[in-house]
Design a protein around this motif. Structure first.
Motif, PDB file in Angstrom:
ATOM      1  N   ASN A  56       0.719  -1.276   0.080  1.00  0.00           N
ATOM      2  CA  ASN A  56      -0.076   0.012  -0.090  1.00  0.00           C
ATOM      3  C   ASN A  56       0.843   1.178   0.291  1.00  0.00           C
ATOM      4  O   ASN A  56       0.752   2.264   0.752  1.00  0.00           O
ATOM      5  N   TYR A  57       1.975   1.149  -0.789  1.00  0.00           N
ATOM      6  CA  TYR A  57       2.747   2.330  -0.630  1.00  0.00           C
ATOM      7  C   TYR A  57       2.059   3.461  -1.613  1.00  0.00           C
ATOM      8  O   TYR A  57       1.262   3.349  -2.671  1.00  0.00           O
ATOM      9  N   LYS A  58       2.252   4.724  -1.270  1.00  0.00           N
ATOM     10  CA  LYS A  58       1.708   5.808  -2.062  1.00  0.00           C
ATOM     11  C   LYS A  58       2.800   6.902  -2.068  1.00  0.00           C
ATOM     12  O   LYS A  58       2.838   7.438  -3.311  1.00  0.00           O
ATOM     13  N   ASN A  59       3.397   7.093  -1.221  1.00  0.00           N
ATOM     14  CA  ASN A  59       4.817   8.207  -1.193  1.00  0.00           C
ATOM     15  C   ASN A  59       5.990   7.621  -1.430  1.00  0.00           C
ATOM     16  O   ASN A  59       6.232   6.723  -0.713  1.00  0.00           O
TER      17      ASN A  59
ATOM     18  N   ASN B 197       8.162  -8.726  -1.168  1.00  0.00           N
ATOM     19  CA  ASN B 197       7.196  -9.014  -2.116  1.00  0.00           C
ATOM     20  C   ASN B 197       6.377  -7.686  -2.249  1.00  0.00           C
ATOM     21  O   ASN B 197       5.868  -7.430  -3.423  1.00  0.00           O
ATOM     22  N   ASP B 198       6.387  -6.983  -1.220  1.00  0.00           N
ATOM     23  CA  ASP B 198       5.891  -5.512  -1.625  1.00  0.00           C
ATOM     24  C   ASP B 198       6.494  -4.726  -2.713  1.00  0.00           C
ATOM     25  O   ASP B 198       5.926  -4.030  -3.633  1.00  0.00           O
ATOM     26  N   VAL B 199       7.964  -4.878  -2.755  1.00  0.00           N
ATOM     27  CA  VAL B 199       8.830  -3.974  -3.726  1.00  0.00           C
ATOM     28  C   VAL B 199       8.393  -4.711  -5.034  1.00  0.00           C
ATOM     29  O   VAL B 199       8.423  -4.015  -5.925  1.00  0.00           O
TER      30      VAL B 199
ATOM     31  N   ALA C 124       7.636   9.248   3.568  1.00  0.00           N
ATOM     32  CA  ALA C 124       7.937   8.022   2.606  1.00  0.00           C
ATOM     33  C   ALA C 124       7.658   6.575   2.980  1.00  0.00           C
ATOM     34  O   ALA C 124       7.995   6.261   3.966  1.00  0.00           O
ATOM     35  N   ASP C 125       6.909   6.046   1.829  1.00  0.00           N
ATOM     36  CA  ASP C 125       6.746   4.570   2.328  1.00  0.00           C
ATOM     37  C   ASP C 125       8.125   3.873   1.672  1.00  0.00           C
ATOM     38  O   ASP C 125       8.239   2.766   2.178  1.00  0.00           O
ATOM     39  N   LEU C 126       8.466   4.200   0.477  1.00  0.00           N
ATOM     40  CA  LEU C 126       9.563   3.584  -0.169  1.00  0.00           C
ATOM     41  C   LEU C 126      10.542   4.966  -0.630  1.00  0.00           C
ATOM     42  O   LEU C 126      10.279   5.749  -1.122  1.00  0.00           O
ATOM     43  N   LEU C 127      11.671   4.670  -0.154  1.00  0.00           N
ATOM     44  CA  LEU C 127      12.857   5.602  -0.776  1.00  0.00           C
ATOM     45  C   LEU C 127      13.719   4.868  -1.586  1.00  0.00           C
ATOM     46  O   LEU C 127      14.191   3.643  -1.312  1.00  0.00           O
ATOM     47  N   ILE C 128      13.885   5.354  -2.724  1.00  0.00           N
ATOM     48  CA  ILE C 128      14.705   4.575  -3.760  1.00  0.00           C
ATOM     49  C   ILE C 128      15.984   5.441  -3.932  1.00  0.00           C
ATOM     50  O   ILE C 128      16.000   6.569  -4.313  1.00  0.00           O
TER      51      ILE C 128
ATOM     52  N   VAL D 260      11.401   8.041   8.907  1.00  0.00           N
ATOM     53  CA  VAL D 260      10.472   7.306   9.711  1.00  0.00           C
ATOM     54  C   VAL D 260      10.625   5.951   9.671  1.00  0.00           C
ATOM     55  O   VAL D 260      11.059   5.226   8.788  1.00  0.00           O
ATOM     56  N   GLU D 261       9.932   5.182  10.557  1.00  0.00           N
ATOM     57  CA  GLU D 261      10.020   3.878  10.824  1.00  0.00           C
ATOM     58  C   GLU D 261       9.661   3.034   9.593  1.00  0.00           C
ATOM     59  O   GLU D 261      10.146   2.070   9.466  1.00  0.00           O
ATOM     60  N   LYS D 262       8.329   3.492   8.930  1.00  0.00           N
ATOM     61  CA  LYS D 262       7.804   2.734   7.982  1.00  0.00           C
ATOM     62  C   LYS D 262       8.494   2.717   6.753  1.00  0.00           C
ATOM     63  O   LYS D 262       8.462   1.760   5.788  1.00  0.00           O
TER      64      LYS D 262
END
Ligand code: NAD
Length: 298
Positions: free
Chosen positions: A2-5, A166-168, A84-88, A110-112
């Motif tokens: 459920n990444y958005k940011n 799996n999320d990625v 951020a949900d995901l940092l690339i 942040v933790e997530k």
């Protein structure tokens, strides 16, 4: 997933492409770089991306306007990753720079937030500890011209959480990639583990004077049904890149054949600026290379 940011760190050759690709697929994207000048440079490249998206993906002006709306910029790391949900990470391919970046990032993220590196040659296990969150860290590796060459190799280290992996994979699919999961760490991922030895075998045959480049390409194309052969691929990759890889390998191994290959490439291609497709000539001449002619294989 459920990444958005999404935050993309480093807006160079690959970073700005990753950012635009994710924004085009409706994620909220923050582009981060060391200063506003670098961000301005990245922004200036987006109109070129639009032309490519129109040409190659039939993107409409409305689709592209959505992508622009989804993009934000910041040269303040804490601000850039605050939700951020995901940092690339697409900072330079230099271990010291990456370690410095992850050390600073670990203090403010942040933790997530899941961290993914786009590194081509470095392994996630090299940086796992310094990220401060090894189970939320892995590699997500894109290819240049991401919208067209839309592969994403996903590679964890031994401590990556499988659910995050799996999320990625799901995220990669959500931004239009062909997701290619690796089950363990492998230098060069899948593609370069295949391609580097393959191209090396082709130049070995040439330097040993076994056959001409076109004969070698014809053999590969006819026998396997592949649309191009190894020397056509060398022209696309760029003979300077191939030369640099050979030079490093020959200095390390002192293998006489690799030394001869390095000298051969230097004399015949580097010194004469025949670097492949980018300069209009390499093993073939462009824009109409012989291997595309109807009678090449007859
Ligand atoms: P690049 O040199 O074009 O861009 C790097 C960017 O990172 C620059 O904008 C630079 O200002 C920025 N930067 C430097 N230090 C930083 C920091 N501490 N924090 C944030 N940004 C910082 O590099 P590139 O070719 O885009 O490569 C980036 C990564 O992507 C590398 O790991 C590389 O292996 C990988 N990669 C590159 C390609 C390619 O074809 N170029 C393909 C696949 C993967």
């Amino acid at each position: 997933m459920n990444y958005k940011n999404i935050t993309v760190a480093g807006s160079g050759v690959l970073g700005y492409q990753i950012a635009f690709q994710a924004a085009f697929h409706n994620f909220n994207v923050t582009v981060y770089d060391i200063n506003d000048e670098m961000l301005a440079k990245a922004k200036a490249k987006f109109p070129k991306m639009c032309a490519a998206f129109k040409r190659d993906l039939n993107a409409s002006d409305a689709d592209l306007a959505v992508a622009f709306d989804n993009l934000k910029y910041s040269s303040n790391l804490a601000e850039a990753v605050k939700d951020a949900d995901l940092l690339i990470e697409a900072v330079p391919e230099n271990p010291a720079i990456k370690i410095d970046f992850y050390t600073k990032l670990a203090k403010v993220a942040v933790e997530k937030t899941v961290f993914a590196t786009n590194s081509s040659t470095l392994l996630p296990s090299q940086f796992a500890e310094v990220t401060g969150r090894p189970s939320q860290f892995l590699a997500l590796h894109f290819a240049n011209d991401i919208w067209r060459n839309n592969t994403a190799e996903i590679m964890g280290h031994s401590g990556t959480n499988p659910a995050i992996f799996n999320d990625v994979v799901a995220f990669a699919k959500a931004i239009g990639m062909l997701a290619l999961p690796l089950q363990k760490e492998q230098p060069g991922y899948i593609l370069n583990s295949l391609l580097v030895p393959f191209l090396g075998a082709a130049t070995d045959l040439l330097v040993k004077e076994v056959a001409e480049p076109q004969t070698i390409d014809k053999t590969w194309m006819k026998a396997t049904g592949a649309p191009i052969g190894p020397f056509a691929i060398l022209d696309i990759v760029g003979i300077n890149t191939v030369y640099n890889i050979n030079k490093m390998a020959s200095e390390k191994s002192k293998n006489p054949l690799k030394i001869k290959t390095t000298e051969f490439l230097k004399e015949n291609f580097i010194d004469t600026n025949k670097l492949g497709v980018s300069t209009g000539e390499g093993f073939y001449t462009y824009p109409n290379p012989a291997y595309k002619e109807d009678d090449f294989l007859s």
